[in-house]
Design a protein around this motif. Structure first.
Motif, PDB file in Angstrom:
ATOM      1  N   ALA A   1       0.835  -1.207   0.000  1.00  0.00           N
ATOM      2  CA  ALA A   1       0.000   0.000   0.000  1.00  0.00           C
ATOM      3  C   ALA A   1       0.865   1.251   0.000  1.00  0.00           C
ATOM      4  O   ALA A   1       1.858   1.346   0.717  1.00  0.00           O
ATOM      5  CB  ALA A   1      -0.926  -0.008   1.198  1.00  0.00           C
ATOM      6  N   LYS A   2       0.480   2.202  -0.812  1.00  0.00           N
ATOM      7  CA  LYS A   2       1.169   3.484  -0.908  1.00  0.00           C
ATOM      8  C   LYS A   2       0.208   4.605  -0.544  1.00  0.00           C
ATOM      9  O   LYS A   2      -1.013   4.473  -0.648  1.00  0.00           O
ATOM     10  CB  LYS A   2       1.655   3.724  -2.347  1.00  0.00           C
ATOM     11  CG  LYS A   2       2.601   2.670  -2.893  1.00  0.00           C
ATOM     12  CD  LYS A   2       4.002   2.857  -2.386  1.00  0.00           C
ATOM     13  CE  LYS A   2       4.966   1.907  -3.068  1.00  0.00           C
ATOM     14  NZ  LYS A   2       6.344   2.029  -2.508  1.00  0.00           N
ATOM     15  N   LYS A   3       0.793   5.728  -0.143  1.00  0.00           N
ATOM     16  CA  LYS A   3       0.008   6.940  -0.004  1.00  0.00           C
ATOM     17  C   LYS A   3       0.062   7.639  -1.356  1.00  0.00           C
ATOM     18  O   LYS A   3       1.138   8.018  -1.820  1.00  0.00           O
ATOM     19  CB  LYS A   3       0.564   7.835   1.098  1.00  0.00           C
ATOM     20  CG  LYS A   3      -0.254   9.118   1.305  1.00  0.00           C
ATOM     21  CD  LYS A   3       0.229   9.887   2.524  1.00  0.00           C
ATOM     22  CE  LYS A   3      -0.470  11.242   2.635  1.00  0.00           C
ATOM     23  NZ  LYS A   3      -1.938  11.174   2.617  1.00  0.00           N
ATOM     24  N   VAL A   4      -1.086   7.774  -2.002  1.00  0.00           N
ATOM     25  CA  VAL A   4      -1.122   8.340  -3.343  1.00  0.00           C
ATOM     26  C   VAL A   4      -2.151   9.456  -3.418  1.00  0.00           C
ATOM     27  O   VAL A   4      -3.057   9.557  -2.582  1.00  0.00           O
ATOM     28  CB  VAL A   4      -1.432   7.264  -4.413  1.00  0.00           C
ATOM     29  CG1 VAL A   4      -0.420   6.136  -4.358  1.00  0.00           C
ATOM     30  CG2 VAL A   4      -2.842   6.730  -4.265  1.00  0.00           C
ATOM     31  N   ALA A   5      -2.018  10.283  -4.449  1.00  0.00           N
ATOM     32  CA  ALA A   5      -3.003  11.321  -4.741  1.00  0.00           C
ATOM     33  C   ALA A   5      -3.425  11.171  -6.188  1.00  0.00           C
ATOM     34  O   ALA A   5      -2.666  10.648  -7.020  1.00  0.00           O
ATOM     35  CB  ALA A   5      -2.416  12.703  -4.489  1.00  0.00           C
TER      36      ALA A   5
ATOM     37  N   ASP B   1      -3.897   4.278   0.041  1.00  0.00           N
ATOM     38  CA  ASP B   1      -4.443   5.433   0.762  1.00  0.00           C
ATOM     39  C   ASP B   1      -4.519   6.588  -0.239  1.00  0.00           C
ATOM     40  O   ASP B   1      -3.502   7.193  -0.581  1.00  0.00           O
ATOM     41  CB  ASP B   1      -3.518   5.764   1.936  1.00  0.00           C
ATOM     42  CG  ASP B   1      -3.953   7.002   2.715  1.00  0.00           C
ATOM     43  OD1 ASP B   1      -5.033   7.557   2.411  1.00  0.00           O
ATOM     44  OD2 ASP B   1      -3.202   7.423   3.614  1.00  0.00           O
ATOM     45  N   VAL B   2      -5.725   6.889  -0.715  1.00  0.00           N
ATOM     46  CA  VAL B   2      -5.892   7.816  -1.836  1.00  0.00           C
ATOM     47  C   VAL B   2      -6.528   9.128  -1.383  1.00  0.00           C
ATOM     48  O   VAL B   2      -7.561   9.137  -0.711  1.00  0.00           O
ATOM     49  CB  VAL B   2      -6.782   7.191  -2.944  1.00  0.00           C
ATOM     50  CG1 VAL B   2      -6.848   8.127  -4.162  1.00  0.00           C
ATOM     51  CG2 VAL B   2      -6.266   5.821  -3.355  1.00  0.00           C
ATOM     52  N   THR B   3      -5.896  10.231  -1.797  1.00  0.00           N
ATOM     53  CA  THR B   3      -6.469  11.569  -1.639  1.00  0.00           C
ATOM     54  C   THR B   3      -6.704  12.135  -3.033  1.00  0.00           C
ATOM     55  O   THR B   3      -5.814  12.061  -3.892  1.00  0.00           O
ATOM     56  CB  THR B   3      -5.524  12.495  -0.860  1.00  0.00           C
ATOM     57  OG1 THR B   3      -5.328  11.962   0.448  1.00  0.00           O
ATOM     58  CG2 THR B   3      -6.109  13.904  -0.741  1.00  0.00           C
ATOM     59  N   VAL B   4      -7.884  12.685  -3.260  1.00  0.00           N
ATOM     60  CA  VAL B   4      -8.220  13.184  -4.588  1.00  0.00           C
ATOM     61  C   VAL B   4      -8.424  14.693  -4.580  1.00  0.00           C
ATOM     62  O   VAL B   4      -8.758  15.289  -3.558  1.00  0.00           O
ATOM     63  CB  VAL B   4      -9.488  12.499  -5.147  1.00  0.00           C
ATOM     64  CG1 VAL B   4      -9.261  11.011  -5.320  1.00  0.00           C
ATOM     65  CG2 VAL B   4     -10.705  12.769  -4.268  1.00  0.00           C
ATOM     66  N   TYR B   5      -8.207  15.280  -5.755  1.00  0.00           N
ATOM     67  CA  TYR B   5      -8.532  16.691  -5.972  1.00  0.00           C
ATOM     68  C   TYR B   5      -9.199  16.812  -7.332  1.00  0.00           C
ATOM     69  O   TYR B   5      -8.758  16.212  -8.315  1.00  0.00           O
ATOM     70  CB  TYR B   5      -7.282  17.586  -5.965  1.00  0.00           C
ATOM     71  CG  TYR B   5      -7.594  18.967  -6.520  1.00  0.00           C
ATOM     72  CD1 TYR B   5      -8.200  19.934  -5.717  1.00  0.00           C
ATOM     73  CD2 TYR B   5      -7.352  19.270  -7.862  1.00  0.00           C
ATOM     74  CE1 TYR B   5      -8.542  21.180  -6.243  1.00  0.00           C
ATOM     75  CE2 TYR B   5      -7.691  20.509  -8.390  1.00  0.00           C
ATOM     76  CZ  TYR B   5      -8.289  21.461  -7.573  1.00  0.00           C
ATOM     77  OH  TYR B   5      -8.638  22.668  -8.096  1.00  0.00           O
TER      78      TYR B   5
ATOM     79  N   LYS C   1       5.277   1.493 -11.853  1.00  0.00           N
ATOM     80  CA  LYS C   1       4.634   0.530 -12.756  1.00  0.00           C
ATOM     81  C   LYS C   1       3.613  -0.365 -12.056  1.00  0.00           C
ATOM     82  O   LYS C   1       2.477  -0.499 -12.543  1.00  0.00           O
ATOM     83  CB  LYS C   1       5.698  -0.315 -13.449  1.00  0.00           C
ATOM     84  CG  LYS C   1       5.129  -1.353 -14.404  1.00  0.00           C
ATOM     85  CD  LYS C   1       6.232  -2.149 -15.089  1.00  0.00           C
ATOM     86  CE  LYS C   1       5.630  -3.202 -16.024  1.00  0.00           C
ATOM     87  NZ  LYS C   1       6.708  -3.976 -16.707  1.00  0.00           N
ATOM     88  N   PRO C   2       3.941  -1.008 -10.924  1.00  0.00           N
ATOM     89  CA  PRO C   2       2.944  -1.902 -10.318  1.00  0.00           C
ATOM     90  C   PRO C   2       1.721  -1.177  -9.787  1.00  0.00           C
ATOM     91  O   PRO C   2       0.623  -1.737  -9.767  1.00  0.00           O
ATOM     92  CB  PRO C   2       3.719  -2.592  -9.184  1.00  0.00           C
ATOM     93  CG  PRO C   2       4.889  -1.709  -8.912  1.00  0.00           C
ATOM     94  CD  PRO C   2       5.222  -1.051 -10.206  1.00  0.00           C
TER      95      PRO C   2
END
Length: 303
Positions: free
Chosen positions: A14-18, A39-43, A162-163
């Motif tokens: 798991a990554k912290k991504v936006a 862990d997704v944050t969106v804008y 890539k993954p």
């Protein structure tokens, strides 16, 4: 109803991504990341879209691209054009002001190779990384998680993203240095332009010859004429249905990038230039939001 189809996700830590930009592509792409456990944050510029996304997938929304990028290992982006991209990266409150050291910004916008190189240089200055990564496969590919992603950047950085990008793609390929992804997408659009025009002429010819074009398409799609466009758009072209897929306005934007690049590198694109003008006619006739298969409307009176 869920906006993405069920998909088997590979086990990726798991990554912290936006994710910046929740249009018809970005909304499901970000959804795949959330469903895979990141862990997704969106804008999104229209905040209600972010609220809708959080309601469906969980995660968090941020008021600015910079806030979305804070602390993220990878920031994905999918917006409209070069100017939109500059706005959400280096503009006021852009993501580049929130990127942590050694993080990666992955741009899925179809944009110019020049802006890819420009943003890669800005990322180096900020001590983080940039990958240009335009996609092919349209809304259906985004929803199904089976996009094709063409990347430009450094091999080590590419291997890191890539993954994660693979959660919404079936192919993620590094094609060269920064800008190579955008140039590869231009090759893709050149191919599509010629294919759709050829398919339009073939169907219009067959209809005027009073052939059962659905039967004809069934036969020839099993031979050398077969293409994705024929398989997925041929019968809807016969029916005069153009309310899905990649919009004419977007295709003209992409072909504009192609023709500008061709002026710089000296490539001769006579068919692409003509098809671009055919799409201009479709726009003038009210088909701005029709999908690209609407080229046939120039050739065959619709019911």
């Amino acid at each position: 109803m869920a906006s993405i189809t069920d998909k088997q996700y590979d086990q990726v830590p798991a990554k912290k991504v936006a994710f910046i930009g929740l249009g018809v592509m970005g909304f499901p792409m970000a959804g795949h990341l959330a469903r895979a456990g990141h862990d997704v944050t969106v804008y999104n510029r229209t905040a209600s879209k972010s609220a809708d996304w959080v309601s469906e997938f969980g995660g968090n929304s941020a008021p600015t691209p910079a806030k979305a990028a804070e602390g993220a290992d990878i920031v994905f982006c999918c917006v409209g054009n070069d100017n939109d991209l500059r706005s959400v990266t280096t503009g006021a409150d852009g993501a580049f002001h929130g990127m942590k050291q050694n993080a990666v910004f992955v741009d899925h916008t179809t944009a110019s190779a020049d802006v890819a190189r420009e943003l890669a240089a800005a990322a180096r200055e900020g001590q983080f990384n940039f990958i240009d990564a335009p996609v092919s496969g349209g809304q259906a590919g985004a929803v199904g998680g089976v996009l094709t992603i063409m990347c430009g950047g450094e091999p080590e950085v590419f291997e890191r993203i890539k993954p994660v990008a693979g959660h919404f793609a079936r192919a993620v390929t590094l094609l060269g240095e920064h800008g190579a992804g955008q140039l590869a997408k231009m090759v893709n659009q050149i191919c599509i332009a010629g294919l759709v025009q050829g398919l339009s002429e073939a169907i219009a010819f067959g209809l005027r010859a009073n052939l059962d074009m659905n039967a004809v398409l069934d036969v020839i799609s099993k031979g050398a004429a077969q293409s994705w466009q024929m398989e997925n758009r041929g019968k809807t072209m016969v029916e005069g249905k153009f309310d899905f897929g990649f919009a004419v306005d977007w295709m003209r934007k992409d072909l504009g990038l192609v023709l500008d690049e061709a002026k710089r590198n000296g490539a001769l694109l006579p068919v692409t230039a003509v098809v671009d003008q055919f799409y201009a006619e479709v726009q003038q006739n009210g088909g701005q939001r029709f999908d690209t298969s609407s080229l046939i409307t120039r050739l065959t009176p619709r019911k």
